[in-house]
Motif scaffolding. Sequence first.
Motif, PDB file in Angstrom:
ATOM      1  N   ASP A 118       4.420  -3.014  -3.446  1.00  0.00           N
ATOM      2  CA  ASP A 118       3.320  -2.875  -2.489  1.00  0.00           C
ATOM      3  C   ASP A 118       3.590  -1.639  -1.641  1.00  0.00           C
ATOM      4  OD1 ASP A 118       1.928  -5.282  -3.187  1.00  0.00           O
ATOM      5  OD2 ASP A 118       3.439  -6.420  -2.087  1.00  0.00           O
ATOM      6  N   ARG A 133      -1.052   1.011  -3.715  1.00  0.00           N
ATOM      7  CA  ARG A 133      -0.959   0.131  -4.877  1.00  0.00           C
ATOM      8  C   ARG A 133      -0.408  -1.212  -4.413  1.00  0.00           C
ATOM      9  NH1 ARG A 133       4.328   2.834  -6.782  1.00  0.00           N
ATOM     10  NH2 ARG A 133       5.851   1.418  -5.867  1.00  0.00           N
ATOM     11  N   ALA A 134      -0.800  -2.259  -5.132  1.00  0.00           N
ATOM     12  CA  ALA A 134      -0.304  -3.604  -4.871  1.00  0.00           C
ATOM     13  C   ALA A 134       0.461  -4.099  -6.081  1.00  0.00           C
ATOM     14  CB  ALA A 134      -1.464  -4.548  -4.554  1.00  0.00           C
ATOM     15  N   ALA A 135       1.281  -5.113  -5.855  1.00  0.00           N
ATOM     16  CA  ALA A 135       2.120  -5.636  -6.929  1.00  0.00           C
ATOM     17  C   ALA A 135       1.303  -6.163  -8.098  1.00  0.00           C
ATOM     18  CB  ALA A 135       3.035  -6.738  -6.378  1.00  0.00           C
ATOM     19  N   ASP A 136       0.063  -6.579  -7.846  1.00  0.00           N
ATOM     20  CA  ASP A 136      -0.769  -7.124  -8.919  1.00  0.00           C
ATOM     21  C   ASP A 136      -1.500  -6.041  -9.712  1.00  0.00           C
ATOM     22  OD1 ASP A 136      -2.731  -6.289  -7.168  1.00  0.00           O
ATOM     23  OD2 ASP A 136      -3.438  -8.303  -6.658  1.00  0.00           O
ATOM     24  N   THR A 139      -5.226  -0.801  -7.037  1.00  0.00           N
ATOM     25  CA  THR A 139      -4.966   0.451  -6.341  1.00  0.00           C
ATOM     26  C   THR A 139      -6.058   0.717  -5.319  1.00  0.00           C
ATOM     27  OG1 THR A 139      -6.148   1.794  -7.974  1.00  0.00           O
ATOM     28  CG2 THR A 139      -3.768   1.458  -8.323  1.00  0.00           C
ATOM     29  N   ALA A 246      -4.223   0.201   3.104  1.00  0.00           N
ATOM     30  CA  ALA A 246      -3.489  -1.063   3.188  1.00  0.00           C
ATOM     31  C   ALA A 246      -4.441  -2.235   3.372  1.00  0.00           C
ATOM     32  CB  ALA A 246      -2.482  -1.005   4.339  1.00  0.00           C
ATOM     33  N   LEU A 249      -6.058  -3.446   0.169  1.00  0.00           N
ATOM     34  CA  LEU A 249      -5.120  -4.167  -0.704  1.00  0.00           C
ATOM     35  C   LEU A 249      -4.561  -5.431  -0.052  1.00  0.00           C
ATOM     36  CD1 LEU A 249      -3.165  -1.060  -2.058  1.00  0.00           C
ATOM     37  CD2 LEU A 249      -4.944  -2.369  -3.235  1.00  0.00           C
ATOM     38  N   LEU A 251      -2.649  -5.624   2.664  1.00  0.00           N
ATOM     39  CA  LEU A 251      -1.237  -5.415   2.989  1.00  0.00           C
ATOM     40  C   LEU A 251      -0.954  -5.253   4.481  1.00  0.00           C
ATOM     41  CD1 LEU A 251      -0.242  -2.865   0.177  1.00  0.00           C
ATOM     42  CD2 LEU A 251       0.047  -5.354   0.190  1.00  0.00           C
ATOM     43  N   HIS A 256       5.223  -3.906   3.184  1.00  0.00           N
ATOM     44  CA  HIS A 256       4.896  -2.849   2.241  1.00  0.00           C
ATOM     45  C   HIS A 256       5.510  -1.542   2.721  1.00  0.00           C
ATOM     46  CE1 HIS A 256       1.738  -2.267   5.289  1.00  0.00           C
ATOM     47  NE2 HIS A 256       1.644  -1.001   4.853  1.00  0.00           N
TER      48      HIS A 256
END
Length: 340
Positions: A118, A133-136, A139, A246, A249, A251, A256
Amino acid sequence: MRALFLAVDGGNSKTDVVLGTADGEVLGFVRGPTTSPHTIGLPGTLKVLGSLITAVREEAGLAAATPIDLATVYLAGADLPIEVERLQAAISARGWSRATVVDNDCFALMRAGTSLPDAVAVVCGAGNNCVGRAADGRTARFVALGPISGDWGGGHDLAEHTLRLAARGEDGRGEPTALSAAVARHYGRMTVEEVSIGLHLGEIDLLRIRELTPLLFAAATEGDAVAAALVRRQAAEILAQHRVAAGRLGLLDARHALVLGGGVLHARHPVLHDQVVAGARAQAPLVEISVLDAPPAVGAALLALDALGSTPHAEARLRAAMRSASPTTAVPAVAIENAG
């Protein structure tokens, strides 16, 4: 046989190309001029990339018949999905590697600065841009087409505004500012009016306006209110980019990374850096902030290692190798003057 990769970081002023192995060994590292299609067109991009790839293969002593497994190509100017698609198709068609990944150069900078899944990266160099970007796999990005898409900030904008504020401060339309004397002195003129006339008549190269950004930060550091207000505007823009990316996403309330890159942020001017750090922590309390201290080409190479399924040991080996590596200048800028 060891898997081989090409990693490209193509910015607005230079392009770095790394040839390496999946276990983190660096076999070649070359540098050339910009490969941004916004600047030199798609044909120019392909021409410069081809020259650099030929040069890095020769530097590595790679036989002509030796295939390269993966090319990760991260370019300024790969902003819209259709631009990424066109670049992906054109670069893949050149056959420089068995597989090719193309995207915006901000993603390479982000990977160079963090391994957290993240993350958000804000680049403030000649211009401004931001990606997340996120872990899943999701973007976040901006259209990033300059003023027509609402963009503002970076060294070029700051320099132009410095000149504008200096002129207005001198003639009375704006607030008095130390920038007026600093700008006139910088060009060896008595007044900013003389500087403006010199620029208009071609006695001073218009590109030299870009030299004014350091004067802005010097004046702001010394307490000039007009200069400080412009630096605050830049800090607010950087924080807005982080907040929006952020937020898209999810976050802002999660752990992150925020990677700060580009020449303006890399300089760590306290009058800017301290505002950005404090503001980022206020809007995202769990954020982990870093200023990039490695070439973005490291990120492009690490993204290649990620795709090749390499180990953390390979990442550490590559980072260590790139810390001591110096690129060979392979393609001088004059060679691509008419490339596009």
